[in-house]
Design an enzyme around this catalytic site. Sequence first.
Site, PDB file in Angstrom:
ATOM      1  N   CYS A   1      11.268  16.860  -1.930  1.00 23.48           N
ATOM      2  CA  CYS A   1      10.462  15.764  -2.394  1.00 23.48           C
ATOM      3  C   CYS A   1       9.092  16.171  -1.815  1.00 23.48           C
ATOM      4  CB  CYS A   1      11.013  14.387  -2.481  1.00 23.48           C
ATOM      5  SG  CYS A   1      11.562  13.930  -0.637  1.00 23.48           S
TER       6      CYS A   1
ATOM      7  N   HIS B   1      -1.521  12.048   2.926  1.00 27.59           N
ATOM      8  CA  HIS B   1      -0.998  10.834   1.894  1.00 27.59           C
ATOM      9  C   HIS B   1      -2.029  10.510   0.932  1.00 27.59           C
ATOM     10  CE1 HIS B   1       2.718   9.494   4.390  1.00 27.59           C
ATOM     11  NE2 HIS B   1       2.933  10.434   3.552  1.00 27.59           N
TER      12      HIS B   1
END
Length: 598
Positions: free
Chosen positions: A507, A196
């Site tokens: 995504c 992330h």
Amino acid sequence: MTTKKNEIKLKARSVSRGIAIGKIVCLHGKKRQFYRVNLKKNQIEKELRRFRASIRLARRQLKKLSQSESKAISQTQTNIFEAHLMILEDNSLLTKIENTILEQKINAEWAVKFVTDRYISIYKDIQDEHLRERHIDLQDVTERILTALGGIEKTPYKLEKDSIIVASEVKPSTLIELAKTDLCGIITESGGWTSHTFILAREMRIPAITGIKGILRRVKNGDLAIVDGYHGTVLVNPDEKTVSQYKHEAKRFQKLNSDTLAKSKGTFQTLDGKTITVRANLDIGIGYNQAKKLGAKGIGLFRSEYLFNQFQGIPNEKQQFDAYREIAEYAGEDGVRIRTFDLSLEQMNEDFADVQHNPAMGLRAIRLSLAHEKMFAAQIRALLRASFERNLDIVLPMISDVSEIFRAKEIVEQEKERLKNRKIKIGNPKIGAMIEVPSAVLMIEEIAQEVDFMSVGTNDLVQYTLGVDRDNELVAEWFRTLHPAVLRSLKKVFAASEKYETPTIICGEMAGSPVYSPILIGLGATELSMNVNSMERVQQIISNIALEEAQEIANSLEKCRTANEVEDLVYQFLGTKWKHLFPPELLSQPKKSEKVKK
Ligand code: PEP
Ligand code: MG
């Protein structure tokens, strides 16, 4: 590694493109990361108060934990908390830290590290095993004080202009905090392409390099450095000639950002007329203005768990409502898909830090939401309210069983009823499922009939299909996005999507790669969601290939038995049919020992 006088050149992996020139700031700390800040005289008194408040907070937490009757906390853990409380009541330790703040004029975090590092190394050298083990308790208490300091006040000091942070690993929350200041580059020891932190770095267009072992021992605060995110190079203490060469490159990188905005086309069509919808993965609403100029049609993924960083814990319903409403307003008619919290237990509550040995497979994402129904219901209410007269849809993360969708939908209906009874205005968001574990792929026909849309999270799909930790550098070479098992899974998802007319969007980071995106299109993808930094390059590729060619390559991959065979074929194809579309550095096939990243 090569050296030129004082200049040190380190080769590693680029995880965010671009060039940065700046001064190094070393980051330390695990749960809450910090760096050394030299204080002015008039800041010291406030810093001492901040430190004392953090000790009071840490003591309160430990008292509560040691008296807790929760079943999740055993007697052994209670004893440990009591021992930690005793350390926090040791005045000699606390006085040493206060004196260090005072005498060295440094921030509390750095003083805590300075003093406890010394204590810990003394304990580690003790012969007696029992006493030696105390260093672990001290480490834990140190972490608790550092975390408490974070809770007392947010980012009390700012990075200086053009700072490059160096750390063993950078947490996403740290990056979000520091990106508000003058951060221009990142260098770390570890972290994968799909971690992330680096997803965010690309979103924020901050050049980043990872994979440099022992980096914190090789550099020091204030060293000049260059991060070359095009070639995966770090230059420490570069000589003047190198700096002036790179200054030119850095300017070009910054200019590229603004040029790109000016010439965006706003449509994405293949040469033979197939329209591909491109949406943005965004966590900060304001970023949508830029994404839209680059041709994004809405926000394909908003990771709501990032709100935990912003609010330093579980955001309440009102805070969530405001945040969702804001992002929906930025997205306008094109809409936003908000994913419910994709958190693990320990991210939700630090007190459970050591309860789960394998958090990626533990109580997380939709499982955690269904296990904490009150929290989930509050999130659903915030989403329903924010969707009133706005185009906002809901995505459920990490679906591994259709029953999770049934239950989540029941809760949505129940909260709709409650809000309606209270005469609160709500919208009618569509409900989608993240497809990111193999069981969801195997049950795709059933899922496709149960939801309004599907979002494929390729970062996790690769992780779980291949059983490879996406954040673990040691197994990076097993993380093969182009593994035949991944390609077959995707094909199966697209087939169900077509059969049941359930739209599917990709995504994960795969969608934003110029090499992978044509393969996704060949396999059947019609919607891609990616970070803003990838849009221009992917747009260029999509509008210069024919769907027919993309299908040709996807079909030819079906016979491959290994990831190596797939990659060989892909690069062969790129080097012949699409050579004109790719810069040379993308056409050279990554070594088998490297994770394929671009
Ligand atoms: C994914 O897994 O690909 C995804 C989009 O979600 P995240 O990266 O947040 O896990
Ligand atoms: Mg995921």
